[in-house]
Design a protein around this motif. Structure first.
Motif, PDB file in Angstrom:
ATOM      1  N   SER A 158     -26.926  -3.412 -35.533  1.00 20.87           N
ATOM      2  CA  SER A 158     -26.650  -4.422 -36.553  1.00 20.87           C
ATOM      3  C   SER A 158     -27.710  -4.373 -37.647  1.00 20.87           C
ATOM      4  O   SER A 158     -28.906  -4.522 -37.384  1.00 20.87           O
ATOM      5  CB  SER A 158     -26.629  -5.820 -35.923  1.00 20.87           C
ATOM      6  OG  SER A 158     -26.526  -6.812 -36.917  1.00 20.87           O
ATOM      7  N   ARG A 159     -27.248  -4.143 -38.887  1.00 23.14           N
ATOM      8  CA  ARG A 159     -28.182  -4.114 -40.013  1.00 23.14           C
ATOM      9  C   ARG A 159     -28.657  -5.523 -40.381  1.00 23.14           C
ATOM     10  O   ARG A 159     -29.591  -5.683 -41.169  1.00 23.14           O
ATOM     11  CB  ARG A 159     -27.516  -3.465 -41.234  1.00 23.14           C
ATOM     12  CG  ARG A 159     -27.150  -1.993 -41.041  1.00 23.14           C
ATOM     13  CD  ARG A 159     -28.388  -1.158 -40.749  1.00 23.14           C
ATOM     14  NE  ARG A 159     -28.139   0.262 -40.884  1.00 23.14           N
ATOM     15  CZ  ARG A 159     -27.740   1.060 -39.908  1.00 23.14           C
ATOM     16  NH1 ARG A 159     -27.555   0.555 -38.701  1.00 23.14           N
ATOM     17  NH2 ARG A 159     -27.541   2.350 -40.109  1.00 23.14           N
ATOM     18  N   GLU A 160     -28.007  -6.538 -39.842  1.00 24.69           N
ATOM     19  CA  GLU A 160     -28.472  -7.897 -40.083  1.00 24.69           C
ATOM     20  C   GLU A 160     -29.680  -8.222 -39.215  1.00 24.69           C
ATOM     21  O   GLU A 160     -30.568  -8.963 -39.627  1.00 24.69           O
ATOM     22  CB  GLU A 160     -27.346  -8.897 -39.810  1.00 24.69           C
ATOM     23  CG  GLU A 160     -27.720 -10.345 -40.112  1.00 24.69           C
ATOM     24  CD  GLU A 160     -26.567 -11.298 -39.884  1.00 24.69           C
ATOM     25  OE1 GLU A 160     -26.797 -12.520 -39.934  1.00 24.69           O
ATOM     26  OE2 GLU A 160     -25.432 -10.814 -39.648  1.00 24.69           O
ATOM     27  N   GLN A 161     -29.729  -7.645 -38.028  1.00 21.13           N
ATOM     28  CA  GLN A 161     -30.839  -7.924 -37.129  1.00 21.13           C
ATOM     29  C   GLN A 161     -31.981  -6.915 -37.262  1.00 21.13           C
ATOM     30  O   GLN A 161     -33.128  -7.246 -36.945  1.00 21.13           O
ATOM     31  CB  GLN A 161     -30.343  -7.935 -35.672  1.00 21.13           C
ATOM     32  CG  GLN A 161     -29.325  -9.032 -35.385  1.00 21.13           C
ATOM     33  CD  GLN A 161     -29.093  -9.203 -33.887  1.00 21.13           C
ATOM     34  OE1 GLN A 161     -30.014  -9.061 -33.075  1.00 21.13           O
ATOM     35  NE2 GLN A 161     -27.866  -9.490 -33.510  1.00 21.13           N
ATOM     36  N   TYR A 162     -31.658  -5.709 -37.727  1.00 20.09           N
ATOM     37  CA  TYR A 162     -32.680  -4.672 -37.863  1.00 20.09           C
ATOM     38  C   TYR A 162     -32.679  -4.131 -39.289  1.00 20.09           C
ATOM     39  O   TYR A 162     -31.647  -3.664 -39.777  1.00 20.09           O
ATOM     40  CB  TYR A 162     -32.437  -3.523 -36.872  1.00 20.09           C
ATOM     41  CG  TYR A 162     -32.755  -3.878 -35.440  1.00 20.09           C
ATOM     42  CD1 TYR A 162     -34.021  -3.630 -34.905  1.00 20.09           C
ATOM     43  CD2 TYR A 162     -31.798  -4.472 -34.621  1.00 20.09           C
ATOM     44  CE1 TYR A 162     -34.312  -3.961 -33.587  1.00 20.09           C
ATOM     45  CE2 TYR A 162     -32.088  -4.812 -33.313  1.00 20.09           C
ATOM     46  CZ  TYR A 162     -33.352  -4.559 -32.794  1.00 20.09           C
ATOM     47  OH  TYR A 162     -33.650  -4.892 -31.493  1.00 20.09           O
ATOM     48  N   LYS A 163     -33.804  -4.205 -39.933  1.00 17.38           N
ATOM     49  CA  LYS A 163     -33.977  -3.662 -41.267  1.00 17.38           C
ATOM     50  C   LYS A 163     -34.642  -2.294 -41.131  1.00 17.38           C
ATOM     51  O   LYS A 163     -35.791  -2.189 -40.659  1.00 17.38           O
ATOM     52  CB  LYS A 163     -34.843  -4.599 -42.118  1.00 17.38           C
ATOM     53  CG  LYS A 163     -35.108  -4.076 -43.514  1.00 17.38           C
ATOM     54  CD  LYS A 163     -36.010  -5.050 -44.276  1.00 17.38           C
ATOM     55  CE  LYS A 163     -36.325  -4.530 -45.665  1.00 17.38           C
ATOM     56  NZ  LYS A 163     -37.222  -5.463 -46.401  1.00 17.38           N
ATOM     57  N   LYS A 180     -35.001 -14.850 -34.549  1.00 18.55           N
ATOM     58  CA  LYS A 180     -33.652 -15.401 -34.674  1.00 18.55           C
ATOM     59  C   LYS A 180     -33.600 -16.738 -33.937  1.00 18.55           C
ATOM     60  O   LYS A 180     -34.259 -16.926 -32.908  1.00 18.55           O
ATOM     61  CB  LYS A 180     -32.598 -14.450 -34.121  1.00 18.55           C
ATOM     62  CG  LYS A 180     -32.754 -14.121 -32.645  1.00 18.55           C
ATOM     63  CD  LYS A 180     -31.686 -13.135 -32.194  1.00 18.55           C
ATOM     64  CE  LYS A 180     -31.854 -12.768 -30.730  1.00 18.55           C
ATOM     65  NZ  LYS A 180     -30.823 -11.793 -30.269  1.00 18.55           N
ATOM     66  N   VAL A 208     -36.283 -10.817 -32.144  1.00 18.22           N
ATOM     67  CA  VAL A 208     -35.090  -9.946 -32.197  1.00 18.22           C
ATOM     68  C   VAL A 208     -35.317  -8.709 -31.337  1.00 18.22           C
ATOM     69  O   VAL A 208     -34.469  -8.332 -30.525  1.00 18.22           O
ATOM     70  CB  VAL A 208     -34.779  -9.559 -33.651  1.00 18.22           C
ATOM     71  CG1 VAL A 208     -33.623  -8.556 -33.703  1.00 18.22           C
ATOM     72  CG2 VAL A 208     -34.436 -10.784 -34.482  1.00 18.22           C
TER      73      VAL A 208
END
Length: 208
Positions: free
Chosen positions: A154-159, A180, A138
């Motif tokens: 994007s909070r889905e790709q980055y925590k 991903k 990612v």
């Protein structure tokens, strides 16, 4: 009817002289009173002439109106997704003995034995994952290196771990680069399954 007959009988007896006029007059009055009283009494139910009479329809109580709900489309069956997950487990077991390794009690082996087995499992499972998903990182930065991200990342790709401060950029340190998939390519089952049947991960092997 009895009152009328009593009145007529009293009149006949009085005329015939069987009883005196006063008694005949009293009986006639009594008969008239009985006739008048009978006229106001409810008539008894008939036993013969009313047998063929049609019953009077009694209206039923009004039933509540239940609104008719439109028919909903059937929910999609999750069988296809479940089969794909089991097929992935089948491939991991076939190529890398993944299930064997997880279900075995590795406490009985020393570190050298576990390490040797892990090398074989790693090679086989990596082959399955690459062929099925072709994963890529990612984040392009190296792990433990500084990284800057936009506020609307994007909070889905980055925590994000920690507190986000106000500003136009998010600055931090990359702990893990993430993964991903670039494709999803799993084999399909050729034999249809029964309604309560689940496919096996791997069949038992018998030496003949």
């Amino acid at each position: 009817m009895i009152g009328g007959m009593l009145a007529v009988l009293a009149g006949v007896l009085g005329i015939a002289g069987v009883i005196d006029a006063q008694l005949a007059l009293s009986l006639g009055g009594l008969g008239g009173m009985l006739a008048v009283t009978a006229a106001f009494l409810p008539k008894p139910a008939c036993k013969h002439s009313c047998e063929n009479a049609k019953p009077v329809a009694v209206p039923e109580a009004a039933k509540p109106v239940v609104p008719v709900q439109p028919a909903l489309p059937p929910a999609p069956a999750p069988a296809a997704r479940e089969e794909e997950a089991l097929m992935l487990m089948t491939l991991l077991q076939e190529k890398g003995r993944f299930v064997d390794f997880l279900m075995d009690d590795i406490a009985a082996y020393n570190d050298a034995q576990v390490g040797a087995a892990a090398r074989i499992i790693h090679q086989g499972c990596k082959t399955v994952v690459v062929e099925a998903f072709k994963p890529v990182a990612v984040a392009g930065s190296a792990e433990n290196a500084p990284i800057s991200l936009p506020q609307d990342v994007s909070r889905e790709q980055y925590k994000l771990v920690g507190t986000v401060t106000a500003g136009t950029e998010i600055r931090g340190r990359l702990l893990h680069k993430g993964w991903k998939p670039t494709q999803v390519k799993l084999p399909k089952r050729t034999r249809p399954l029964g309604p309560d049947e689940l496919p096996v991960i791997t069949p038992a092997e018998v030496q003949l």
